[in-house]
Design an enzyme around this catalytic site. Structure first.
Site, mmCIF file in Angstrom:
data_model
loop_
_atom_site.group_PDB
_atom_site.id
_atom_site.type_symbol
_atom_site.label_atom_id
_atom_site.label_comp_id
_atom_site.label_asym_id
_atom_site.label_seq_id
_atom_site.Cartn_x
_atom_site.Cartn_y
_atom_site.Cartn_z
ATOM 1 C CE1 TYR A 236 -94.885 45.232 98.756
ATOM 2 C CE2 TYR A 236 -95.728 43.240 99.761
ATOM 3 C CZ TYR A 236 -95.783 44.602 99.574
ATOM 4 O OH TYR A 236 -96.758 45.336 100.218
ATOM 5 C CD GLN B 59 -88.693 40.284 113.582
ATOM 6 O OE1 GLN B 59 -89.153 40.393 112.451
ATOM 7 N NE2 GLN B 59 -87.572 40.868 113.970
ATOM 8 N N GLY C 77 -94.548 41.768 109.443
ATOM 9 C CA GLY C 77 -93.451 41.023 108.850
ATOM 10 C C GLY C 77 -92.641 40.330 109.931
#
Length: 326
Positions: free
Chosen positions: A56, A296, A290
């Protein structure tokens, strides 16, 4: 936060985990300073599982997570990182689960993460060019050295899982799973060697392994925020997912539109519905979700404060049935 417990792992694990792929700089929402804030907010909200991988951002996501977990925070969490997906100077990747590579990768991950051990070390993808016995030998060595605590398999066929388990304890599995990708055959054009709902779930239930579904929100599609087109820039790695563009996207988008109507009817956000649909399955331990912002993240966590009723689950089942094997 709700926590779940499985036989193969000593600790209770938060029902919502934090997926750290977007910390690597390959998403439109990537931002190092913001990522650190998200990690700290996750810990404050009771999240204790952080899922990352060397590939990543080609090392960057691990570095960002390591930075965020300094100053006493490391001991509060379980770090789940991976090995076996390596890259060259052109960032071309290949699978490598050789002993030599695993011994190299664990030390590099520990350095980037600024820690002495990894809680759950996961083989990212199968490597059919390396004998399983050789891979197991490497895992035994680094576990004996105290560099890893638990072992997980990600994206493996259940036949291979059974083979591994004759040689070494497998504590966890990770696989692609969400409301619209239940037994799907590919991920980012990579063929999958398993059917999550039909094969992986029965195995983890049988052996009391932890199960971590990844891409629970279909890389953002199940947030209800996507439009029929133009959802991210050309630099965003999600462009490599054929299910998020063209004719395939149109089919999945139809499912999202139907789910949005259901969400409006019951007065709940689609992203929370998608997470609860997963969380309420006994086999699901921690959802690798995520987050691109603290707000969020908090919405993801809020999904643990309410449940879908059996009637609502049945209605969802009717909506998503056409996608069972898509």
């Amino acid at each position: 936060m709700l926590y779940k417990k499985v036989g193969k792992i000593k600790e209770e694990i938060s029902a919502i985990g934090l997926g750290c792929w977007n910390f690597g700089g390959q998403w439109d929402t990537s931002n190092d300073e913001n990522a650190v804030k998200i990690v700290h907010a996750a810990i404050d909200n009771g999240i204790n599982l952080f899922d990352v991988a060397p590939v990543y951002g080609f090392g960057k996501a691990e570095r960002v997570l390591g930075k965020a977990l300094k100053d006493g925070k490391r001991s509060k969490v379980l770090i789940a990182t991976k090995c076996g997906l390596v890259w060259n100077e052109k960032h071309e990747t290949k699978n490598d689960l050789s002993k030599k590579n695993i011994l190299r990768e664990i030390d590099e991950s520990l350095e980037r993460l600024q820690t002495d051990y990894v809680d759950i070390y996961q083989l990212h993808w199968p490597d059919h060019n390396t004998p399983i016995e050789e891979t197991v030998s490497a895992l035994e060595e680094i576990k004996k050295a105290g560099k890893i605590r638990y072992i997980g398999l990600s994206n493996f066929s259940q036949k291979d899982v059974e083979t591994f388990m004759t040689m070494i304890e497998i504590n966890a599995q990770q696989a692609l799973y969400n409301m619209l990708e239940r037994n799907t055959s590919s991920y980012h054009n990579i063929p999958l060697e398993y059917k999550t709902e039909d094969e992986v779930l029965p195995t983890v239930r049988k052996y009391q392994q932890a199960f971590f579904p990844y891409s629970p929100l279909f890389q953002g599609l199940l947030t209800g925020k996507f439009k029929p087109n133009g959802n991210f820039s050309e630099k965003d790695i999600r462009n490599e997912n054929p299910k998020l563009r063209g004719e395939l996207f149109k089919k999945y988008y139809e499912g999202v539109v139907a789910l949005e109507k259901f969400a409006d009817k019951i007065g709940k956000p689609l992203n929370e519905i998608a997470l609860n649909w997963l969380r309420q399955k006994d086999e699901v331990t921690s959802i690798i979700a995520g987050a691109s912002s603290v707000a969020q993240l908090e919405k993801n966590v809020h999904s643990t404060t309410w449940d879908l009723s059996q009637e609502e689950l049945s209605e969802i089942e009717t909506i998503i049935e056409p996608y069972r094997y898509m």
